[in-house]
Each structure stands twice: as C-alpha cells, then as structure tokens.
Design a protein around this motif. Structure first.
Motif, PDB file in Angstrom:
ATOM      1  N   ILE A  22       0.837  -1.207   0.000  1.00  0.00           N
ATOM      2  CA  ILE A  22       0.000   0.000   0.000  1.00  0.00           C
ATOM      3  C   ILE A  22       0.867   1.250   0.000  1.00  0.00           C
ATOM      4  O   ILE A  22       0.626   2.204  -0.757  1.00  0.00           O
ATOM      5  CB  ILE A  22      -0.948  -0.018   1.208  1.00  0.00           C
ATOM      6  CG1 ILE A  22      -1.979  -1.144   1.050  1.00  0.00           C
ATOM      7  CG2 ILE A  22      -1.650   1.322   1.367  1.00  0.00           C
ATOM      8  CD1 ILE A  22      -2.876  -1.323   2.255  1.00  0.00           C
ATOM      9  N   MET A  23       1.891   1.261   0.841  1.00  0.00           N
ATOM     10  CA  MET A  23       2.755   2.449   0.913  1.00  0.00           C
ATOM     11  C   MET A  23       3.508   2.674  -0.394  1.00  0.00           C
ATOM     12  O   MET A  23       3.631   3.809  -0.870  1.00  0.00           O
ATOM     13  CB  MET A  23       3.730   2.307   2.090  1.00  0.00           C
ATOM     14  CG  MET A  23       3.071   2.502   3.437  1.00  0.00           C
ATOM     15  SD  MET A  23       4.246   2.550   4.814  1.00  0.00           S
ATOM     16  CE  MET A  23       4.529   0.811   5.069  1.00  0.00           C
ATOM     17  N   MET A  24       3.997   1.606  -1.017  1.00  0.00           N
ATOM     18  CA  MET A  24       4.719   1.756  -2.276  1.00  0.00           C
ATOM     19  C   MET A  24       3.790   2.208  -3.399  1.00  0.00           C
ATOM     20  O   MET A  24       4.206   2.930  -4.314  1.00  0.00           O
ATOM     21  CB  MET A  24       5.414   0.453  -2.645  1.00  0.00           C
ATOM     22  CG  MET A  24       6.590   0.101  -1.759  1.00  0.00           C
ATOM     23  SD  MET A  24       7.844   1.406  -1.651  1.00  0.00           S
ATOM     24  CE  MET A  24       8.432   1.471  -3.345  1.00  0.00           C
ATOM     25  N   THR A  25       2.526   1.801  -3.340  1.00  0.00           N
ATOM     26  CA  THR A  25       1.565   2.280  -4.331  1.00  0.00           C
ATOM     27  C   THR A  25       1.372   3.787  -4.193  1.00  0.00           C
ATOM     28  O   THR A  25       1.345   4.522  -5.195  1.00  0.00           O
ATOM     29  CB  THR A  25       0.212   1.569  -4.163  1.00  0.00           C
ATOM     30  OG1 THR A  25       0.393   0.161  -4.366  1.00  0.00           O
ATOM     31  CG2 THR A  25      -0.810   2.092  -5.152  1.00  0.00           C
ATOM     32  N   VAL A  26       1.234   4.268  -2.959  1.00  0.00           N
ATOM     33  CA  VAL A  26       1.077   5.714  -2.728  1.00  0.00           C
ATOM     34  C   VAL A  26       2.282   6.473  -3.245  1.00  0.00           C
ATOM     35  O   VAL A  26       2.148   7.506  -3.925  1.00  0.00           O
ATOM     36  CB  VAL A  26       0.854   5.992  -1.220  1.00  0.00           C
ATOM     37  CG1 VAL A  26       0.870   7.489  -0.950  1.00  0.00           C
ATOM     38  CG2 VAL A  26      -0.460   5.378  -0.758  1.00  0.00           C
ATOM     39  N   PHE A  27       3.475   5.991  -2.944  1.00  0.00           N
ATOM     40  CA  PHE A  27       4.684   6.655  -3.436  1.00  0.00           C
ATOM     41  C   PHE A  27       4.743   6.638  -4.965  1.00  0.00           C
ATOM     42  O   PHE A  27       5.171   7.606  -5.589  1.00  0.00           O
ATOM     43  CB  PHE A  27       5.928   5.990  -2.854  1.00  0.00           C
ATOM     44  CG  PHE A  27       6.189   6.319  -1.416  1.00  0.00           C
ATOM     45  CD1 PHE A  27       6.272   7.629  -0.996  1.00  0.00           C
ATOM     46  CD2 PHE A  27       6.345   5.308  -0.477  1.00  0.00           C
ATOM     47  CE1 PHE A  27       6.513   7.940   0.339  1.00  0.00           C
ATOM     48  CE2 PHE A  27       6.585   5.598   0.854  1.00  0.00           C
ATOM     49  CZ  PHE A  27       6.661   6.918   1.263  1.00  0.00           C
ATOM     50  N   GLY A  28       4.323   5.546  -5.565  1.00  0.00           N
ATOM     51  CA  GLY A  28       4.342   5.461  -7.019  1.00  0.00           C
ATOM     52  C   GLY A  28       3.359   6.398  -7.669  1.00  0.00           C
ATOM     53  O   GLY A  28       3.659   7.036  -8.692  1.00  0.00           O
TER      54      GLY A  28
END
Length: 413
Positions: free
Chosen positions: A53-59
């Motif tokens: 989830i966090m990596m999706t937000v950063f992406g």
C-alpha cells in the motif's frame, strides 16, 4: 513453536529452489502448513500488504518528486533523490555481503558465485543493456546460470551420502498439519504458471504496446517473476531492463523508488507496486490508472512464485528425501549470490554515472561517499539498543537522503 527449526530451514531451502520471492513464498507456505490454503493466503497477504500500500502511494505521487523535470528545477530535491539512491544501493551491498558469507563458504561455491557474476556482467554490458539490442531475448541467462551452478556443485561434490539425506521426522512431530491443495491441483498451478509465461511472449510479440499497456506490464512482470530465484535484489536488473530501458518510467524514478522499497516493511518485491503506479501515471496521467497499474504489476510479479509454492507443497514429502536437489542446493544459492553481486555492480555504476538532472543531482564523489557511509552504517555499525536496530535500515535511508539534500542545496563541488 509452529514448526521445528529444522523444518523451517528446510522449507526455506525449498523456496530458494523455486522461482519467485523466497520471503513471500515462505509467508504463504508457513500459513498453509498450519491451516491450509486459506491460512496460507491470510499469512501471505498480511506479510505484504502494508509495504504494498505504501509503495503504491509513493508510485502514484512519484511524478511530483522524482521525475527528471521536477528534479532539474529543484536542487534540494535532486540531492534528496541522489542521496536516497546511493543509500539504497548500500543496502543491496550489505545484503550481498551477508548472502556471500552464508552461501559461499566453500571454494566451489565461491567459484560458482564469481563465475555467474562475471558472465552476467558480460551479458548485461554486451547483450542486454545496449539500446540497439532487445535485451529481453537474453533474459534466459538468469535461470541458466542458476541451474548451471546447481549442476556444477552436484557433479563436483558427487551424490550425498545416503545416511545424510535419508529419514525425515514425522510431519505431525515437525508441526506440519496441512499441505494445501491436492497433487492434481498443484500440478495444474505449476503448469498454468509456465503456460502464461509462454503466452506472454506470443502476446507481446503480436500486439502493439499502444492500447495494450497494462497487458504488456502484466506479462513483463509475470516473466520476471517466473525466471528469478532467491531474494528481491536478484530481480532488480531484470526490472530495470523491463521498465527503464523500455521508457515506461525514468531512471531517476526507478532508483528513488528502490531506495524507498528498501525502507518499507515487507518484501522488496513490493517495488512492483511502485513501478506499476509510476508507469501508469506516465502513460495515462490518472490516479485511478496509477492504482490499477500498481495492482497489475504487483499481481504479475508475485503470482508465479506464490502459485508455484502452492503447487509444490503437495509434492514436498518427496522433495524432502530427494538427494539430488539437496546436493545441488548450495550451487543454486551460490549462483543467486553471483547474480546479486552483478546487479550491485550495475546499480552502483548507474547511481554514480546516470545523472538525474543536467550536471548531476549531487557531485559523483558526494554520491559515492554517501553510499559508502550508508554501507558502514547498515552493515558494520552495531547499535546496543534493540529497538533502534530494528529500524536501522530505514534510518540509514532517511539519513542518506538528508545528506544528499544538504549536498544539493550547498552545491558541493
């Protein structure tokens, strides 16, 4: 007390022999041995979803802070991204040294690792990286080197002594309560993985990229997830080739995301969510499309390994007593370490040589020093406080970014 230490180690070794992310496969396998398929799905998803989830937000937001245009206009941001990238490579270096110490203790395994590293570097420089070549045609070198390493050790050391590999403890005594799906379903899952793998080449060879972007991303990540062994770092050169060389995302975005992925909880393969979101935003400039791209790439990269581990578990009893794979296992692991060493050399060179803005985000010497300092801090610095030790790697990433930011602001020469 879920499993005995011996069975845990054995299951980890089996996952190392399968294509896919070993840590993720372990998370699914552990739950499966206790509560079947539903238990495996629960334990695996819980292991991954926070970081995903966090990596999706950063992406989704990467175009605001990691694109070449934005970086070129902000010296502080350029320095921050440069520092994050150098620190991320330092963490890969620490992992590489740790794996070398564990997997390459004998002369033959050291030779396998060195050979695989040198061969892969040659293939990368001459056949995979050059823009005039289609490097995807040479991706077979990765599994070929892994298999060659196993065969070499198998032949070099000879068969295992029957006494060493004979009897295993009863499953119940070992804490194993379930093997998941039945043998026929397991065989079907394994077959499906390689059918999709073959179909990926057919589809991407006959369809146009424009208008089928998400299908291309899915197949690209599926191919990558099918042909890699070991930990997450081994997959990095394949991912870089798939998404940077094709122009799906920019190099600065890739390395900034890599640094963040190193600092996130969960497996490094969650990097796929970041890459999918960044690629989708570059293609469609839409938040919804970015989230969809993250899901497509994340599923594409994880699914082969997860399906293989579910497919393997019904046959695990036979694998546990197979002397051939046990003898070949040190060679498979050593070859994976060699691939990791090669990727480390490639990423280190890229961080130093590939500028993220005209003139570089920070001087090359400063970037190198940040990387060396980060390696020392994460690999050799021993902190007596256990709580701080648990978050040492994320702290190193943040510190590297801050130092890079300062270097960019003051215009270090």
């Amino acid at each position: 007390g879920w499993l005995t230490p011996a069975v845990f180690t054995e299951l980890f070794a089996v996952c190392q022999c399968l294509p896919g992310p070993s840590s993720t496969q372990m998370s699914f396998a552990l739950g499966t041995t206790k509560k079947g398929v539903l238990g495996g799905l629960l334990s695996g998803i819980l292991f991954q979803y926070p970081g995903a989830i966090m990596m999706t937000v950063f992406g989704v937001t990467s175009h605001y802070w990691a694109s070449p245009k934005v970086i070129a206009e902000n010296a502080w941001l350029a320095g921050l991204v440069g520092g994050l990238g150098a620190s991320g490579v330092a963490l890969v270096a620490s992992a590489a040294v740790g794996l070398w110490n564990k997997a390459c203790g004998q002369p033959d395994t050291k030779a396998v690792a060195g050979f695989c590293c040198i061969v892969l570097l040659y293939f990368t420089c001459e056949l995979i990286t050059p823009p005039e070549r289609d490097g995807r045609n040479w991706m077979w070198i990765f599994p070929a080197l892994i298999i060659a390493g196993g065969i070499f050790v198998l032949v070099w050391r000879g068969p295992l002594d029957a006494q060493v590999s004979s009897v295993v403890a009863e499953d119940a005594a070992d804490g194993i309560q379930n093997f998941g799906v039945g043998p026929w379903v397991g065989a079907g899952l394994v077959a499906l993985v390689f059918l999709v793998f073959a179909a990926s080449y057919v589809c991407t060879g006959t369809l146009d990229y424009e208008g089928n972007e998400q299908l291309f991303w899915f197949f690209s990540f599926w191919r990558t997830g099918t042909v890699i062994w070991g930990g997450g770092q081994v997959v990095l050169p394949l991912l870089e080739k798939e998404v940077v060389s094709t122009g799906w995302i920019d190099s600065s975005v890739f390395f900034a995301g890599l640094a963040l992925a190193q600092a996130m909880p969960g497996p490094l393969f969650n990097f796929a969510a970041f890459l999918g979101a960044a690629a989708a935003h570059k293609a469609f400039s839409s938040v919804g499309a970015s989230i969809g791209g993250a899901v497509v790439c994340w599923i594409g990269l994880f699914s082969p390994g997860v399906m293989l581990v579910f497919g393997m578990l019904p046959f695990w009893a036979k694998f546990r007593s197979n002397r051939t794979y046990k003898r070949a296992l040190p060679g498979l692991n050593a070859a994976a370490v060699g691939l990791l060493m090669a990727s480390l050399v490639q990423m280190g060179a890229a961080i130093r040589e590939k500028n993220t803005k005209p003139g570089g985000p920070i001087p090359r010497e400063a970037s190198t020093c940040i990387g060396l300092l980060a390696f020392w801090a994460v690999h050799w610095l021993k902190i007596p406080n256990n709580t701080v030790t648990l978050i040492q790697a994320p702290l190193v990433i943040v510190a590297g970014g801050v130092i890079g930011l300062v270097a960019g602001v003051v215009g270090m020469k």
